[in-house]
Design an enzyme around this catalytic site. Structure first.
Site, PDB file in Angstrom:
ATOM      1  N   ASP A  85      12.634  -2.501   3.150  1.00 37.71           N
ATOM      2  CA  ASP A  85      12.002  -2.012   4.404  1.00 37.71           C
ATOM      3  C   ASP A  85      12.915  -2.584   5.237  1.00 37.71           C
ATOM      4  OD1 ASP A  85       9.994  -1.901   2.234  1.00 37.71           O
ATOM      5  OD2 ASP A  85       8.573  -1.064   3.380  1.00 37.71           O
ATOM      6  N   ASP A 125       6.561  -4.523   5.597  1.00 34.42           N
ATOM      7  CA  ASP A 125       6.351  -3.050   5.119  1.00 34.42           C
ATOM      8  C   ASP A 125       5.101  -2.426   5.979  1.00 34.42           C
ATOM      9  OD1 ASP A 125       4.344  -4.906   3.936  1.00 34.42           O
ATOM     10  OD2 ASP A 125       3.892  -3.501   2.239  1.00 34.42           O
ATOM     11  N   TRP A 182      16.742  -3.477  -2.653  1.00 33.11           N
ATOM     12  CA  TRP A 182      16.067  -4.161  -1.863  1.00 33.11           C
ATOM     13  C   TRP A 182      16.680  -5.671  -1.719  1.00 33.11           C
ATOM     14  CZ3 TRP A 182      14.241   0.291  -2.883  1.00 33.11           C
ATOM     15  CH2 TRP A 182      13.376   0.762  -2.349  1.00 33.11           C
ATOM     16  N   ARG A 216      -2.957  -3.392   5.042  1.00 33.52           N
ATOM     17  CA  ARG A 216      -3.482  -3.351   3.610  1.00 33.52           C
ATOM     18  C   ARG A 216      -3.228  -4.831   2.737  1.00 33.52           C
ATOM     19  NH1 ARG A 216       0.336   1.033   1.120  1.00 33.52           N
ATOM     20  NH2 ARG A 216       2.290   0.054   0.433  1.00 33.52           N
ATOM     21  N   ASP A 217      -3.349  -4.910   1.807  1.00 35.84           N
ATOM     22  CA  ASP A 217      -3.450  -6.182   0.927  1.00 35.84           C
ATOM     23  C   ASP A 217      -1.871  -6.534   0.408  1.00 35.84           C
ATOM     24  OD1 ASP A 217      -3.594  -4.246  -0.705  1.00 35.84           O
ATOM     25  OD2 ASP A 217      -5.118  -4.819  -1.940  1.00 35.84           O
ATOM     26  N   GLU A 218      -1.130  -6.131   1.585  1.00 31.69           N
ATOM     27  CA  GLU A 218       0.315  -6.381   1.208  1.00 31.69           C
ATOM     28  C   GLU A 218       1.011  -7.125   2.465  1.00 31.69           C
ATOM     29  OE1 GLU A 218       3.121  -4.022  -0.854  1.00 31.69           O
ATOM     30  OE2 GLU A 218       1.554  -2.377  -1.088  1.00 31.69           O
ATOM     31  N   GLU A 233       3.969   5.948   5.626  1.00 27.37           N
ATOM     32  CA  GLU A 233       4.759   5.403   4.396  1.00 27.37           C
ATOM     33  C   GLU A 233       5.292   6.786   3.729  1.00 27.37           C
ATOM     34  OE1 GLU A 233       1.990   3.558   1.625  1.00 27.37           O
ATOM     35  OE2 GLU A 233       3.640   2.291   0.556  1.00 27.37           O
ATOM     36  N   HIS A 237       4.206   2.457   8.460  1.00 21.83           N
ATOM     37  CA  HIS A 237       5.517   1.802   7.607  1.00 21.83           C
ATOM     38  C   HIS A 237       6.776   2.318   8.360  1.00 21.83           C
ATOM     39  CE1 HIS A 237       3.859   0.451   3.879  1.00 21.83           C
ATOM     40  NE2 HIS A 237       4.923   0.300   2.963  1.00 21.83           N
TER      41      HIS A 237
HETATM   42  C1  BGC Z   1       5.564  -1.431  -0.147  1.00 22.12           C
HETATM   43  C2  BGC Z   1       7.019  -0.921   0.134  1.00 22.12           C
HETATM   44  C3  BGC Z   1       7.835  -1.668  -0.761  1.00 22.12           C
HETATM   45  C4  BGC Z   1       7.555  -0.964  -2.004  1.00 22.12           C
HETATM   46  C5  BGC Z   1       8.358  -1.266  -3.059  1.00 22.12           C
HETATM   47  C6  BGC Z   1       5.056  -1.063  -1.400  1.00 22.12           C
HETATM   48  O1  BGC Z   1       3.947  -1.289  -2.081  1.00 22.12           O
HETATM   49  O2  BGC Z   1       4.588  -1.141   0.822  1.00 22.12           O
HETATM   50  O3  BGC Z   1       7.238  -0.659   1.475  1.00 22.12           O
HETATM   51  O4  BGC Z   1       9.234  -1.234  -0.185  1.00 22.12           O
HETATM   52  O5  BGC Z   1       6.307  -1.148  -2.434  1.00 22.12           O
HETATM   53  O6  BGC Z   1       8.774  -0.253  -3.515  1.00 22.12           O
END
Ligand code: BGC
Length: 806
Positions: free
Chosen positions: A386, A373, A445, A377-379, A662, A683
């Site tokens: 995505d 994504d 998703w 950040r912390d993801e 994003e 994003h």
């Molecule tokens: C992510 C997205 C992801 C979404 C889910 C977010 O925090 O960064 O890109 O698809 O959560 O809705």
């Protein structure tokens, strides 16, 4: 040259029938993707010097003898955690973040390097550095963060094999010790103490209990590579005396710097994507990702450094110095697994051109081992939605076959017993349900498991990926069916409830005094149940499983009927009356013929109501412009695309974005930030519009009936204000080119078709007086598109555009 009118337009759509004069069949391109298992002598061992997650990084080492010249020697190597290998002090290979990122419990990549040139007769030393990496450093945001996601013990497995046998292999006789890397983590960054660079191997190693060599697979993609370095375009000091460097480009990678100063002086580097409206360094959106480097100098001359086991998403860095030291030089090094560009696009609009460049940069930063994504950040997770919306664009911009295939295997590994697909893959939540309860099963998703393989089939002619993923597609679809209610899906609002959906995530609604209608989760989810059912039917048909095809067609029809009953009013209005609903319904032919005219008008009204601006989120956006073209409104599509206010693609470009945001309104018109914590400036999801730039504006796309660009469909949408438009794509079949100019409403469209391919030119009934390579082509008249077949080579097509009144 080879041109022929094809009288029966339907014929071309049917697989296997092809009305070219030359009767030789055009075979679909094939890409093979089968992994060879290998048997290992080496054991997965862990350094006894390791103190656990978040502690000092360690290394494993062994001295071994080479009797012959060992010139043919090959190193096979992998790790739990991240590794970097050295032989006789020289680095092996130039891949970053090895062994890469997969669903480690099921699949762990190993790399293969020729290392003969690093060996010498006599004693040799191999050293394997180990870092926490995705394996055990923090995964996920603060409330739900996980450490030791796939295990608490890092380790390495390696063997060097030459013609004369195994030269060395990891086993408990290896020694271990500490590295100068005091702490490291994907989100954390790195702390490094150059005073500790003398390595001492004073501890041993032990086998990692329970490690299965069966999980080892050859790395399915090229390693992450460094791109050419970017120099700062600007630097300034803030009120605290720290120096801010602007590298002019947001990217995913790290800095490399040279510093000189006294021993024990310390450099701290923080990363950010933006400066706020007052020009102040702003990294609030990194959330709990510390994203820092701390470097302690050894002193005594110039020292150079770049991190080993981490990366950052950034355009700016803020450098603080403690003690006496100064930065001599600093550069930003972008990294990516999407190395070689495969496409170009240009038009008369610098904003549009920059939008494409921004998408390229977002793909680079988000194709670091896994399609993610965001990189900051912390993801930084492999969010399925995505990847799903972006996959076609990704396949135009670079060769994305390998990375998406690899990722699909992780998606399959993470699939739940009831068929639900994880929200992200590799899925850190799979063994940590407590931290992320029920982090799987969202429509739009999870449908990535159906859509992405089909995209790979269209672009690369890869039938094998369809075969490999079909069972997972069916299980997913059965899961979707199981959350439906005969057959409308009514998702619950809570993330942790079965059947939750992200719907049309981040669909804008609040830019005006009164908020806009947005798409209901039930409609979004039901449409996706339809999309997957219909697509699986197509896949099954392609693979010759006619019984499955029939079952899925029947399911698709049932959903379609129910959708029409539930979500279309007797006047032809979709109940949610928003842009995404119409765009998706038109794209997937969900509107019954008697309602098409009315629904078109309602669709147009949603755009008028939004004053020509975009009203779509993650899943609606890729459908918006093609749907407008499909309903015969190319001018409206162009107007929505080219308008420069928020929400709009060009708004962010105008505001100086160098990657895709994003949120449409990440930075608002007054310069304030929508939600400083929940914001990413990198994003790629909305960059999915590039698919339309290639397929709509430049007008070429793969033909799923003869995939891999063996037949190329050319169907340009002419937007005079963008003239001249030119695009190229290096497909597996060869280079495709398409360009057009408009002079006095006469279009000159030039295409190049690779030698092994053919083309089908489809021209809107609104284009008339068509000439192909100086031959007049009769106009089909009426509402029918004009279709012509083109042979390989260059063709010049001219035609007249008919501008609508008003
Ligand atoms: C992510 C997205 C992801 C979404 C889910 C977010 O925090 O960064 O890109 O698809 O959560 O809705």
């Amino acid at each position: 040259m080879h041109i022929e009118r094809c009288t029966n337009t339907v014929e071309l759509e049917e697989r296997g029938r092809y009305c070219l004069n030359d009767a030789s069949p055009i075979l679909p391109a094939m890409r093979s993707s089968v992994a060879e298992p290998r048997s290992w002598i080496a054991q997965m061992i862990r350094p006894l010097a390791d103190g656990g997650v978040g502690t000092r990084a360690t290394f494993l080492t062994k001295t071994f003898a080479v009797t012959g010249d060992g010139r043919d020697a090959i190193l096979y190597i992998s790790a739990l955690g991240l590794y970097r290998a050295f032989i006789n002090g020289k680095r092996v290979g130039d891949d970053q973040l090895t062994p890469g990122w997969t669903s480690y419990h099921d699949r762990l990549s190993y790399q293969t390097y020729p290392v003969g040139h690093l060996l010498k007769a006599g004693d040799n030393v191999i050293e394997i550095w180990l870092g926490d990496g995705w394996y055990r450093s923090q995964m996920g945001w603060k409330r739900s963060h996980i450490f030791n996601t796939w295990g608490s013990e890092i380790g390495a497995i390696a063997e060097i094999v030459s013609g004369s046998g195994t030269l060395v292999a990891t086993d408990p006789s290896w020694k271990s010790g500490l590295l100068p890397i005091l702490e490291n983590g994907i989100y954390f960054g790195e702390r490094y103490d150059a005073r500790e660079e003398t390595l001492i191997a004073d501890q041993g190693s032990a086998p990692v209990d329970g490690f299965s060599k069966k999980t080892l697979v050859p790395h399915e993609i090229n390693g992450v590579k460094e791109l050419p370095a970017l120099k700062p375009v600007m630097e300034f000091n803030d009120a605290e005396g720290r120096t801010i460097y602007d590298f002019g480009q947001n990217s995913g990678g790290y800095v490399a710097f040279t510093v000189s100063g006294e021993r024990a002086a310390k450099i701290t580097i923080e990363h950010s994507e933006i400066l706020d409206k007052h020009g102040v360094f702003d990294n609030a959106n990194m959330r709990s990702a510390a994203a820092r480097i701390e470097y302690t100098l050894k002193g005594g001359g110039e020292e150079t450094y770049k991190p080993t086991f981490t990366f950052f998403g950034f355009r700016y860095v803020r450098v603080a110095v403690e003690g006496k030291a100064k930065i001599v030089s600093i550069v930003s090094i972008p990294t990516t697994s999407a190395i070689a560009p495969r496409a170009t696009f240009s038009s008369a609009s610098p904003l549009v051109n920059r939008l494409v460049e921004n998408t390229v940069w977002s793909q680079r930063a988000n194709f670091i081992e896994v399609p993610t994504d965001c990189p900051q950040r912390d993801e930084r997770f492999g969010w399925t939605g995505d990847a799903q919306v972006f996959a076609p664009t990704a396949c135009y911009l670079t060769d994305s076959h390998a990375i998406l295939t690899k990722w699909l295997r992780d998606v399959m590994a993470d699939q739940r017993p009831d068929g639900a697909i994880a929200h992200v893959s590799p899925d850190p939540s799979r063994n940590h349900e407590d931290a992320f309860p029920r982090f799987y099963g969202s429509t739009g998703w999870g449908d990535a498991i159906c859509i992405v393989p089909w995209v790979l089939y269209e672009h690369y002619g890869d039938r094998a990926i369809l075969e490999e993923t079909l069972p997972a597609m069916v299980r997913w679809n059965d899961y979707e069916w199981s959350i439906s209610n005969g057959p409308i899906v009514r998702p619950p609002p809570r993330w942790s409830d079965r059947g939750f959906t992200f719907g049309d995530w981040l669909q804008p609604k609040e830019d005006f005094l009164k908020s806009f209608p947005t798409m209901g989760d039930d409609a979004a989810a039901t449409i996706y149940l339809y999309i997957s059912s219909a697509l699986i039917a197509r896949v099954a048909e392609t693979l010759g499983d006619l019984a499955l095809a029939k079952r899925m067609q029947a399911r698709a029809q049932q959903v379609k009927k129910a959708f029409q009953h539930e979500f279309i009013t007797p006047s032809g209005r979709l109940v949610y009356d928003d842009q995404s609903s119409y765009a998706l319904a038109f794209m997937h032919d969900l509107i019954p013929p008697e309602h098409v005219e009315a629904a078109k008008n309602y669709f147009k009204a949603t755009i008028a109501r939004a004053q020509g601006r975009i009203g779509t989120g993650f899943i609606g956006t890729p459908a918006l412009l093609p749907a407008l073209v499909k309903i015969g409104e190319p001018e409206l599509a162009a107007a929505v695309f080219l308008q420069e206010e928020v929400p709009g693609w060009l708004y962010q470009v105008k505001r100086g974005a160098t990657t895709i945001w994003e949120r449409w309104d990440a930075i608002k018109a007054d310069g304030s930030i929508f939600d400083p914590q929940m914001n990413s400036y990198n994003h790629y999801a909305y960059g999915a519009v590039c698919q339309w730039l290639f397929e709509g504006l430049a007008g070429f796309r793969p033909d799923p009936n003869i995939p891999g660009f063996r037949n190329i469909i050319f169907e340009p949408v002419i937007v005079p204000e963008l003239s001249p438009v030119a695009a190229t794509h290096d497909s597996d079949a060869g280079r495709i080119e398409a360009s057009w100019t408009v002079d006095d409403d006469r279009v000159t469209y030039r295409v190049h078709i690779p030698d092994s391919s053919r083309g089908t030119l489809v021209l809107s009934p609104r284009y008339s007086d068509i000439r192909i390579d100086d031959q007049t082509i009769g106009w089909s008249g009426g509402a029918e598109a004009t279709r012509s077949l083109l042979g390989p080579g260059v063709h010049t097509v001219t035609f007249q555009i008919d501008r609508p009144e008003g």
